[in-house]
Structure formats: structure tokens, C-alpha cells
Design a protein around this motif. Structure first.
Motif, PDB file in Angstrom:
ATOM      1  N   UNK A 117       0.914  -1.144  -0.089  1.00 15.51           N
ATOM      2  CA  UNK A 117      -0.130   0.197   0.072  1.00 15.51           C
ATOM      3  C   UNK A 117       1.132   0.921   0.414  1.00 15.51           C
ATOM      4  N   UNK A 118       2.131   1.406   0.929  1.00 13.98           N
ATOM      5  CA  UNK A 118       2.685   2.317   0.995  1.00 13.98           C
ATOM      6  C   UNK A 118       4.378   2.880  -0.629  1.00 13.98           C
ATOM      7  N   UNK A 119       4.212   1.772  -0.614  1.00 18.21           N
ATOM      8  CA  UNK A 119       4.795   1.336  -2.242  1.00 18.21           C
ATOM      9  C   UNK A 119       4.054   1.884  -3.632  1.00 18.21           C
ATOM     10  N   UNK A 120       2.802   1.485  -3.613  1.00 19.76           N
ATOM     11  CA  UNK A 120       1.949   1.367  -4.745  1.00 19.76           C
ATOM     12  C   UNK A 120       1.174   3.478  -4.371  1.00 19.76           C
ATOM     13  N   UNK A 121       1.375   3.186  -3.624  1.00 23.57           N
ATOM     14  CA  UNK A 121       0.725   4.749  -3.113  1.00 23.57           C
ATOM     15  C   UNK A 121       1.775   5.941  -3.692  1.00 23.57           C
ATOM     16  N   UNK A 122       3.186   5.661  -3.000  1.00 24.40           N
ATOM     17  CA  UNK A 122       3.972   6.441  -3.477  1.00 24.40           C
ATOM     18  C   UNK A 122       4.632   6.368  -4.880  1.00 24.40           C
ATOM     19  N   UNK A 123       4.353   5.637  -5.243  1.00 17.55           N
ATOM     20  CA  UNK A 123       4.603   5.307  -6.939  1.00 17.55           C
ATOM     21  C   UNK A 123       3.163   6.169  -8.028  1.00 17.55           C
ATOM     22  N   UNK A 124       2.186   6.271  -7.180  1.00 21.23           N
ATOM     23  CA  UNK A 124       0.891   7.012  -7.732  1.00 21.23           C
ATOM     24  C   UNK A 124       0.911   8.741  -7.417  1.00 21.23           C
ATOM     25  N   UNK A 125       1.707   8.779  -6.864  1.00 21.42           N
ATOM     26  CA  UNK A 125       2.451  10.999  -6.124  1.00 21.42           C
ATOM     27  C   UNK A 125       3.649  11.020  -6.781  1.00 21.42           C
ATOM     28  N   UNK A 126       4.484   9.654  -7.524  1.00 20.19           N
ATOM     29  CA  UNK A 126       5.651  10.255  -7.991  1.00 20.19           C
ATOM     30  C   UNK A 126       5.239   9.581  -9.725  1.00 20.19           C
ATOM     31  N   UNK A 127       4.311   9.417  -9.396  1.00 14.09           N
ATOM     32  CA  UNK A 127       3.580   9.379 -11.580  1.00 14.09           C
ATOM     33  C   UNK A 127       3.320  10.908 -11.398  1.00 14.09           C
ATOM     34  N   UNK A 128       2.091  11.287 -10.536  1.00 12.47           N
ATOM     35  CA  UNK A 128       1.424  12.328 -10.396  1.00 12.47           C
ATOM     36  C   UNK A 128       2.540  13.630 -10.204  1.00 12.47           C
ATOM     37  N   UNK A 129       3.452  13.759 -10.362  1.00 18.47           N
ATOM     38  CA  UNK A 129       4.362  14.482 -10.176  1.00 18.47           C
ATOM     39  C   UNK A 129       5.045  14.469 -11.538  1.00 18.47           C
ATOM     40  N   UNK A 130       5.713  13.561 -12.189  1.00 15.79           N
ATOM     41  CA  UNK A 130       6.044  13.778 -13.394  1.00 15.79           C
ATOM     42  C   UNK A 130       4.678  14.300 -14.612  1.00 15.79           C
ATOM     43  N   UNK A 131       3.940  13.866 -14.340  1.00 14.37           N
ATOM     44  CA  UNK A 131       2.410  14.875 -15.294  1.00 14.37           C
ATOM     45  C   UNK A 131       2.711  15.754 -14.778  1.00 14.37           C
ATOM     46  N   UNK A 132       2.573  16.090 -14.172  1.00 10.39           N
ATOM     47  CA  UNK A 132       2.458  17.860 -13.462  1.00 10.39           C
ATOM     48  C   UNK A 132       3.879  18.538 -14.343  1.00 10.39           C
ATOM     49  N   UNK A 133       4.732  17.996 -13.986  1.00  8.88           N
ATOM     50  CA  UNK A 133       6.181  18.803 -14.627  1.00  8.88           C
ATOM     51  C   UNK A 133       5.860  18.084 -16.379  1.00  8.88           C
ATOM     52  N   UNK A 134       5.621  18.002 -16.355  1.00  8.10           N
ATOM     53  CA  UNK A 134       5.132  17.320 -18.116  1.00  8.10           C
ATOM     54  C   UNK A 134       4.308  18.687 -18.668  1.00  8.10           C
ATOM     55  N   UNK A 135       3.100  19.053 -17.576  1.00 10.69           N
ATOM     56  CA  UNK A 135       2.034  20.006 -17.922  1.00 10.69           C
ATOM     57  C   UNK A 135       2.741  21.469 -17.784  1.00 10.69           C
ATOM     58  N   UNK A 136       3.344  21.545 -17.138  1.00 15.59           N
ATOM     59  CA  UNK A 136       4.162  22.921 -16.838  1.00 15.59           C
ATOM     60  C   UNK A 136       4.733  23.015 -18.358  1.00 15.59           C
ATOM     61  N   UNK A 137       5.947  21.730 -18.996  1.00 14.64           N
ATOM     62  CA  UNK A 137       6.612  21.915 -19.597  1.00 14.64           C
ATOM     63  C   UNK A 137       5.912  22.808 -20.797  1.00 14.64           C
TER      64      UNK A 137
END
Length: 143
Positions: A117-137
Motif C-alpha cells: 500500500x505504501x509503495x503503490x501509493x508512493x508510485x501514484x504520487x511519483x507519476x503525478x509529479x511527473x505528469x505535473x512537470x510535463x504539463x508545466x513544460x
């Protein structure tokens, strides 16, 4: 927002790495001494895996050099491109908190479903970080 604030979660993750490394060393030294193992047992990862009874700290330490590398890359990319906004900072701290939880579970009672649960949730957060960066760019490229 001061874009340098994104570096604090990175520092916190480095601290976690140091904590887990200390746990790994304690685990190894304790087991080597208690079982009177020859230091040559540690000559390779394969030999070590066969010989050691306790590998949780080693497994967790290895985990900290997998997905967290993508987190560090995202944080540094946000810092360098001045895209570190409040939302990315919040996600960065959430990611680090989840990695601390993952390590705490792994190094203590090691319930696989709780750890997952901790790992999977952290991966979702990481993907969201990268998606946010991509949207900024993309937004910057469009303007």
C-alpha cells in the motif's frame, strides 16, 4: 514560493537512505557475529543471499535505489526549470513520507500488504509529479 524548497524532500530521502544503511550494517554485523560467518560470505550478492537469514534491511536499501531515483530526477528537474510550485512540493513531501512508511514497515513487522500500500501509493504520487512537470513544460512551450 522559493523553488529551492523542493530540495528539502530530497535531503529527507537521503537521510532515509542513511538510516536504512545503518540498519543494514547493524543487521549484517549482528548476524555475522552471532552465526560466526566468514567475511568471504559477502563476496557476492548470490553468496550473501544464500548465507543470510535476515535480509529485510538489504532488500529495503536496494529498494531505495529503484523508484526513488525517478523522484530525485523529478525534484531536480523541477528545481532547475523553476517549476517547483506548492503542488509539486506537497507531492514531494507526500512521496517521501510514504517512502519512510514503506521502510518502517519493511524493517519492522514487514506485512507485505501494508508495505505494498505504501509503495503503490508512493508510485501514484511519483507519476503525478511527473505528469505535473510535463504539463508545466507543455504550458511553457505553448506560450
Amino acid at each position: 514560493m522559493n523553488h529551492q524548497a523542493i530540495l528539502w524532500p530530497v535531503a529527507a530521502l537521503v537521510l532515509l537512505n542513511m538510516i536504512v544503511c545503518a540498519a543494514l550494517l547493524r543487521e549484517r554485523f549482528t548476524e555475522f557475529a552471532a552465526r560466526r560467518l566468514n567475511p568471504q560470505t559477502a563476496a557476492s550478492r548470490a553468496n550473501m543471499a544464500k548465507a543470510m537469514l535476515h535480509t529485510q534491511a538489504a532488500d529495503n536499501y536496494q529498494n531505495l535505489f529503484e523508484a526513488p531515483v525517478l523522484f530525485i530526477a523529478a525534484a531536480l528537474a523541477a528545481y532547475v526549470t523553476h517549476q517547483a510550485d506548492h503542488w509539486l512540493l506537497l507531492m514531494a513531501w507526500l512521496y517521501v513520507a510514504l517512502r519512510y512508511a514503506h521502510s518502517a514497515i519493511h524493517l519492522t513487522y514487514n506485512n507485505v500488504m501494508h508495505r505494498f500500500w505504501a509503495y503503490g501509493t508512493s508510485m501514484l504520487v511519483l507519476w503525478a509529479m511527473w505528469a505535473t512537470l510535463a504539463l508545466h513544460w507543455l504550458s511553457d512551450a505553448a506560450s
